[in-house]
Design an enzyme around this catalytic site. Structure first.
Site, PDB file in Angstrom:
ATOM      1  N   GLN A 102      -3.761   3.522  -2.346  1.00  0.00           N
ATOM      2  CA  GLN A 102      -3.016   2.911  -3.437  1.00  0.00           C
ATOM      3  C   GLN A 102      -2.577   1.506  -3.025  1.00  0.00           C
ATOM      4  OE1 GLN A 102      -1.641   5.100  -6.697  1.00  0.00           O
ATOM      5  NE2 GLN A 102      -3.779   4.899  -6.095  1.00  0.00           N
TER       6      GLN A 102
ATOM      7  N   TRP B 248       9.462   6.644   0.466  1.00  0.00           N
ATOM      8  CA  TRP B 248       9.766   6.002  -0.811  1.00  0.00           C
ATOM      9  C   TRP B 248      11.166   5.392  -0.867  1.00  0.00           C
ATOM     10  CZ3 TRP B 248       6.272   4.259  -3.705  1.00  0.00           C
ATOM     11  CH2 TRP B 248       5.082   4.933  -3.926  1.00  0.00           C
TER      12      TRP B 248
ATOM     13  N   MET C  23       0.848  -1.190   0.000  1.00  0.00           N
ATOM     14  CA  MET C  23       0.000   0.000   0.000  1.00  0.00           C
ATOM     15  C   MET C  23       0.881   1.236   0.000  1.00  0.00           C
ATOM     16  SD  MET C  23      -1.433   0.936   3.843  1.00  0.00           S
ATOM     17  CE  MET C  23      -1.776   2.622   3.323  1.00  0.00           C
ATOM     18  N   ASN C  24       0.345   2.348  -0.566  1.00  0.00           N
ATOM     19  CA  ASN C  24       0.961   3.655  -0.354  1.00  0.00           C
ATOM     20  C   ASN C  24      -0.123   4.714  -0.184  1.00  0.00           C
ATOM     21  OD1 ASN C  24       1.498   2.887  -3.415  1.00  0.00           O
ATOM     22  ND2 ASN C  24       1.445   5.115  -3.459  1.00  0.00           N
ATOM     23  N   ASP C  25      -0.200   5.743  -0.986  1.00  0.00           N
ATOM     24  CA  ASP C  25      -0.979   6.944  -0.680  1.00  0.00           C
ATOM     25  C   ASP C  25      -2.431   6.672  -0.286  1.00  0.00           C
ATOM     26  OD1 ASP C  25       1.345   7.880  -1.796  1.00  0.00           O
ATOM     27  OD2 ASP C  25       0.395   8.950  -3.447  1.00  0.00           O
TER      28      ASP C  25
ATOM     29  N   SER D 178      -3.599   8.105  -7.555  1.00  0.00           N
ATOM     30  CA  SER D 178      -4.251   8.779  -6.429  1.00  0.00           C
ATOM     31  C   SER D 178      -5.372   9.711  -6.867  1.00  0.00           C
ATOM     32  CB  SER D 178      -3.217   9.572  -5.636  1.00  0.00           C
ATOM     33  OG  SER D 178      -2.286   8.712  -5.032  1.00  0.00           O
TER      34      SER D 178
END
Length: 488
Positions: A71, A313, A53-55, A112
């Site tokens: 994300q 990141w 997962m990210n944003d 996003s």
């Protein structure tokens, strides 16, 4: 994940896709986050059941439920073609994992974006009795073309249908054109959005979420730091009976040390664009730590609640969390205050109120019997606070007359990443905004620390990987320290 980074890591993506190309994403478990017990998994910070997962994306509050989209790559713990993951909560602490909300299509990956609860059914994708949730997101084609698309849900976010009109905002001929954050425009009485466009933001307006006109820009004038802007947000906060508008932007390489950071500006919104009416001689940072990025607010919520990606990141894909990768920060309730006559954002952790045990004073060298706890510290002059474990690892916090420092150099396992091991990514510092006596609140959850300094006008977020849990707190200096446990 964004275009500039997509170009930088093609080998990682290709290898991860090749190794998993015949796999299918597992169904997300309908369990709260705290049901998972891996060594480093936070218990009251959101993390995915598995994979990457990210944003945060599409955060919206509907009928007592917080919807958290994000994300997600559902095939591996490394970044890959982006989807929208989905989780829901009624208290911002316990989250239920929902099925994936949006999958890549012929226009590209699902980058996003945001979501709004269209209570007046202005989009005509729902009814007045059953208003839709409208998601607006960046379609990122594999050749780099970025455009904005929409999807709608008539069952409170469980399923989305993409519009046949996509893309609803076409690319004007530039790279780095992404991350639309929609909001209600009280001046024009319509929807507006802000999106990142290289070193600035663009503003658009629409009556129906389908047809958008560009209304203005902000930046790079007024910005003191070079870098690509990402994940913008624009929202008002009431202060002394008037609304002050806050523009937040994330920056991939925000300073001379290349750290990912979030910057904010204060001013007004005239219905067309943001105006920075409260300029600053220096950048205003939302968080001075390494591990808070791409934070945005919940649309339609009573309070201004902001959540970010609790990761960086530079080392996100290497963290030793095995089955999953990445987590969110706590929700933060934002407010405005004055410091030496200047308006300043302040943040406080949201959602913990029901799960805090009463704070009680502790002595130096007190034993800690839980991996989820908070410390309230007040003092004068120089001080040092340490969280320690049985194998000699320690997370250190220093306070002086001029700065607050979090040092994770010796905090735990770090050999997983050449970046994480360096001093550049081990010591984070916030310049103090107030003189004299000070106070801190430290919220610790297994492997992530969120520090709120001097009533929240400074914040530092950092991840750590202690090989055994921290079991003692000690300090030097003239301090008063209270401990509370968090039983979520």
């Amino acid at each position: 994940m964004k275009y500039v980074l997509y170009l930088a890591i093609p080998l990682i993506i290709i290898l991860s896709m090749a190794s998993c190309k015949n796999s299918k994403p597992k169904a997300e478990a309908q369990d709260t986050v705290a049901a998972f017990q891996e060594k480093y998994r936070p218990q009251f910070h959101f993390s995915p059941a598995e994979h990457w997962m990210n944003d945060p994306n599409g955060m919206v509050y509907v009928d007592g439920v917080y919807h958290f989209f994000y994300q997600k790559y559902p095939y591996d713990t490394s970044w890959g073609p982006m989807h929208w993951g989905h989780a829901t909560s009624r208290d911002l602490i316990h989250w239920e994992h929902q099925p994936i909300a949006l999958y890549p299509d012929e226009l590209g990956f699902i980058f996003s974006g945001s979501a709004v609860y269209d209570t007046q059914n202005s989009s005509e994708y729902g009814t007045n009795e059953n208003p839709p949730i409208i998601a607006i997101y960046t379609s990122h084609h594999k050749d780099g073309l970025e455009q904005q698309s929409i999807a709608y849900s008539n069952d409170k976010g469980r399923h989305f249908e993409k519009s046949y009109l996509n893309p609803v905002i076409k690319n004007p001929g530039i790279s780095d054109f992404r991350d639309p954050k929609a909001f209600w425009n009280p001046v024009r009485r319509c929807w507006s959005l802000v999106l990142a466009a290289q070193d600035r933001v663009f503003f658009y307006a629409s009556q129906d979420m389908k047809n958008w006109e560009k209304t203005g820009e902000f930046g790079p004038e007024g910005n003191h730091v070079k870098g690509v802007w990402e994940c913008p947000d624009l929202f008002p906060i009431e202060y002394k009976g008037k609304n002050v508008w806050v523009l937040v932007v994330s920056m991939t390489k925000a300073s001379e040390d290349d750290h990912c950071k979030m910057q904010y500006f204060l001013g007004d919104f005239d219905g067309e664009k943001f105006l920075c009416t409260c300029p600053s001689d220096e950048p205003r940072w939302l968080d001075e730590g390494f591990d808070n990025y791409a934070a945005v607010t919940f649309q339609n919520a009573k309070d201004v609640l902001l959540m970010g990606w609790g990761m960086n990141w530079q080392y996100a894909a290497q963290t030793p969390t095995e089955e999953y990768c990445g987590q969110a920060t706590l929700a933060r309730k934002l407010s405005l205050t004055e410091v030496d006559g200047a308006l300043t954002l302040a943040a406080a952790p949201a959602g913990l109120e029901k799960f805090r045990h009463s704070s009680y004073p502790i002595e130096n060298h007190t034993t800690i019997r839980t991996e989820t706890f908070g410390l309230k510290v007040s003092g004068k002059g120089d001080a040092k606070i340490c969280l320690k474990n049985s194998v000699g690892q320690k997370l250190k916090i220093y306070v002086s007359d001029t700065k607050i420092t979090v040092d994770r150099t010796m905090a735990g396992y770090k050999e997983f990443s050449e970046h994480f091991m360096t001093e550049k990514y081990s010591i984070s510092t916030a310049a103090r905004k107030k003189d004299g006596a000070w106070n801190l609140e430290l919220v610790f959850d297994v492997s992530i620390l969120e520090l709120f300094a001097e009533d929240g006008v400074d914040a530092i977020s950092t991840v750590v990987y202690p090989e055994t849990p921290y079991d003692r707190v000690s300090w030097k200096g003239d301090l008063s320290v209270e401990l509370y446990e968090i039983d979520a």
